[in-house]
Design an enzyme around this catalytic site. Structure first.
Site, PDB file in Angstrom:
ATOM      1  N   PRO A  48       0.673  -1.215   0.066  1.00 41.48           N
ATOM      2  CA  PRO A  48       0.021   0.038  -0.014  1.00 41.48           C
ATOM      3  C   PRO A  48       0.713   1.377  -0.101  1.00 41.48           C
ATOM      4  O   PRO A  48       1.843   1.524   0.942  1.00 41.48           O
ATOM      5  CB  PRO A  48      -0.735  -0.055   1.191  1.00 41.48           C
ATOM      6  CG  PRO A  48      -0.759  -1.512   1.574  1.00 41.48           C
ATOM      7  CD  PRO A  48       0.583  -2.034   1.276  1.00 41.48           C
ATOM      8  N   CYS A  49       0.818   2.095  -1.015  1.00 36.54           N
ATOM      9  CA  CYS A  49       1.574   3.380  -1.370  1.00 36.54           C
ATOM     10  C   CYS A  49       0.770   4.356  -1.968  1.00 36.54           C
ATOM     11  O   CYS A  49      -0.528   4.246  -2.089  1.00 36.54           O
ATOM     12  CB  CYS A  49       2.707   2.992  -1.965  1.00 36.54           C
ATOM     13  SG  CYS A  49       3.839   1.570  -1.653  1.00 36.54           S
ATOM     14  N   THR A  50       1.384   5.608  -2.169  1.00 38.19           N
ATOM     15  CA  THR A  50       0.625   6.791  -2.767  1.00 38.19           C
ATOM     16  C   THR A  50       1.814   7.511  -3.354  1.00 38.19           C
ATOM     17  O   THR A  50       2.998   7.606  -3.035  1.00 38.19           O
ATOM     18  CB  THR A  50       0.283   7.844  -1.634  1.00 38.19           C
ATOM     19  OG1 THR A  50      -0.767   6.775  -0.727  1.00 38.19           O
ATOM     20  CG2 THR A  50      -0.614   8.650  -2.372  1.00 38.19           C
ATOM     21  N   ASN A  53       5.219   7.208  -1.554  1.00 37.49           N
ATOM     22  CA  ASN A  53       5.163   6.703   0.041  1.00 37.49           C
ATOM     23  C   ASN A  53       5.396   5.097  -0.061  1.00 37.49           C
ATOM     24  O   ASN A  53       4.425   4.882  -0.601  1.00 37.49           O
ATOM     25  CB  ASN A  53       4.239   6.986   0.744  1.00 37.49           C
ATOM     26  CG  ASN A  53       3.822   8.577   1.122  1.00 37.49           C
ATOM     27  OD1 ASN A  53       4.674   9.372   0.979  1.00 37.49           O
ATOM     28  ND2 ASN A  53       2.837   8.990   1.598  1.00 37.49           N
ATOM     29  N   GLU A  81       4.009   1.062  -6.733  1.00 37.83           N
ATOM     30  CA  GLU A  81       2.781   1.296  -6.116  1.00 37.83           C
ATOM     31  C   GLU A  81       1.916   0.094  -6.579  1.00 37.83           C
ATOM     32  O   GLU A  81       1.505  -0.407  -7.732  1.00 37.83           O
ATOM     33  CB  GLU A  81       2.124   2.484  -7.142  1.00 37.83           C
ATOM     34  CG  GLU A  81       0.775   2.808  -6.606  1.00 37.83           C
ATOM     35  CD  GLU A  81       0.756   3.666  -5.247  1.00 37.83           C
ATOM     36  OE1 GLU A  81      -0.425   3.798  -4.531  1.00 37.83           O
ATOM     37  OE2 GLU A  81       1.789   4.336  -5.111  1.00 37.83           O
TER      38      GLU A  81
END
Length: 479
Positions: free
Chosen positions: A2-4, A23, A92
């Site tokens: 899980p990233c942005t 992130n 991502e």
């Protein structure tokens, strides 16, 4: 993972540079920033999770990397910039749907259980040392996906001084990639993102669109095109719009677009154009103002400030949606390629560790042979003498006492961002005058020395705040 992610085209940025940032929310994974010497690059790569051996090209470029300190589950290099000033961030984690994965399943071993092929742990190491442009990154990764396959769905960004490219995997062996328009920025919150794609270009000149060689047949043979308006929308074909998306993914896209384009659309109220749970929030937009490094840091640190969803507020909807600046971020890097600068100082890697809501970011020149101890010597043991652990400690101490600590954090972030930029300006001028690459090593050391001093001071301040709120406190005047 899980990233942005946010991507900023050169005409959308404040100084004409390209910026890609992400992130890396890997679950409290200890991280560091290092330089990988091409002489030490292996000739054969063996993945830990994918159980795959891949022969590597003879010629490799030096590159920066933010790998895991504990290599038990693989390198997980996350992001970096090579000596050709090409940047890559991977990956991502994105979504798909049962029709796509059923048509092209993720790769597993002969035992029908073990992941096989390439994945997030591998991609930077397999691609970044061997490319000299962002476009080459798409081509190399695309060929690897077609040959070896993958066991997961991922989105990957590449940039150089001229272009940014975004690639998304489709099932086990397919991919789609698009060049980001210079005047636009892109927002990616763990979902399949591309909402437009030019198939004619992809199967023609490949000027701004590249995809798997058999993508048309793959879509047709498996009845994947569910668009009813005749417009090819990859997100509707390859992506998802689940209930989970509406609390975990789309709210982040809504908040980012709302921040950079507050007047372009109506974001709030009963008659909003887009809500936190909209499936059709644009993948890319022209921002209402040019975007700076500080704003990229801010948006990747955000947690719905100014809305009723802020987890630190007192309303009924607090914490309803997944924050962008989440507690488990391991590393975030803004990879900035400044086309207006000499080659040796074109690239800056703005680096931070831990929860972005409470940390700060330091600018680092990447065309060097080594990194300062403060950012490369992360240990598995908690030690505030390195940037990773000091940042983690600040976040953990400040979070429970947000109201008392946030002013300390904001002063810390403002001071270090301004001082970091001042030092970059200073050494940019020195290098242009002296043409001495040793200055870059000196600059990185000075920036980290500054960062350590401010971080240590902030750590002491939030520790005091936290200590003052301990439950066992008692004064004679207490009742």
């Amino acid at each position: 993972m899980p990233c942005t992610t946010i991507l900023v085209g050169k005409k959308a940025s404040y100084d004409g540079s390209t910026m890609i940032a992400r992130n890396d929310d890997g679950g409290f994974d200890e991280k560091k920033l290092i330089v990988v010497d091409p002489k030490k690059s292996p000739k054969k790569y063996k993945s830990k999770i994918g159980h795959l051996e891949i022969e590597l090209p003879e010629k490799a470029y030096r590159y920066t990397s933010t790998p895991s300190v504990n290599l038990e589950h693989g390198i997980w290099a996350a992001n970096g910039i090579n000596e050709k000033n090409v940047a890559m961030t991977a990956t991502e984690t994105i979504t798909s749907n049962m029709r796509v994965v059923g048509a092209d399943p993720y790769v597993i071993g002969k035992d029908k259980k073990t992941p096989w092929g390439i994945g997030e742990e591998d991609l930077v190491v397999l691609v970044l040392p061997y490319i000299s442009t962002a476009r080459e990154g798409v081509i190399r990764l695309g060929s690897l996906l077609e040959k070896y396959g993958t066991y997961e769905a991922n989105g990957i960004a590449f940039s150089d001084e001229n272009e940014i490219w975004w690639l998304e995997t489709i099932g086990g062996h397919h991919f789609i990639a698009r060049r980001v328009k210079d005047e636009e920025y892109v927002i990616m919150p763990n979902q399949f993102g591309l909402d437009t794609f030019d198939l004619d270009d992809a199967f023609g000149k490949e000027k701004e669109n590249i995809c798997s060689k058999d993508l048309k047949e793959f879509i047709k043979d498996n009845h994947l095109d569910c668009n009813t308006d005749g417009i090819f929308n990859p997100r509707k074909i390859f992506g998802s719009h689940t209930d989970q998306d509406h609390v975990y993914n789309t709210p982040r896209a809504w908040y980012m677009a709302r921040y950079f384009n507050p007047r372009t659309y109506k974001w709030d109220g009963n008659d909003a154009d887009f809500t936190p749970e909209s499936d059709d929030i644009p993948w890319s937009l022209v921002p209402e103002r040019k975007i700076g490094v500080d704003e990229v840091k801010y948006i990747l640190s955000s947690y719905f400030q100014g809305t009723e969803y802020n987890p630190y507020s007192k309303g009924d909807k607090k914490g309803m949606y997944r924050s962008i600046g989440i507690n488990r971020t391991g590393v975030m890097a803004i990879l900035q390629i400044r086309g207006y600068m000499p080659d040796d100082i074109k690239a800056l890697e703005w680096i931070c560790f831990g929860s972005n809501a409470f940390n700060t970011i330091l600018p680092i020149y990447t065309n060097v042979g080594d990194m300062p101890a403060y950012i490369k010597n992360t240990t598995l043991r908690v030690d505030s003498n390195n940037f990773y652990w000091a940042s983690r400690l600040i976040g953990a101490l400040a979070d429970p006492w947000y109201g008392s600590s946030i002013q300390i954090i904001e002063r810390y972030q403002g001071k270090t961002l301004a001082e970091g930029q001042r030092l970059i300006n200073k050494y940019d001028k020195k290098f242009i005058e002296e043409k001495d690459t040793k200055l870059l090593v000196k600059a990185n050391e000075e920036i980290c020395t500054m960062g350590k001093a401010e971080t240590d001071k902030t750590l002491a301040q939030v520790l005091k705040v936290s200590s003052m709120h301990m439950k066992n406190g008692y004064n004679r005047s207490d009742n």
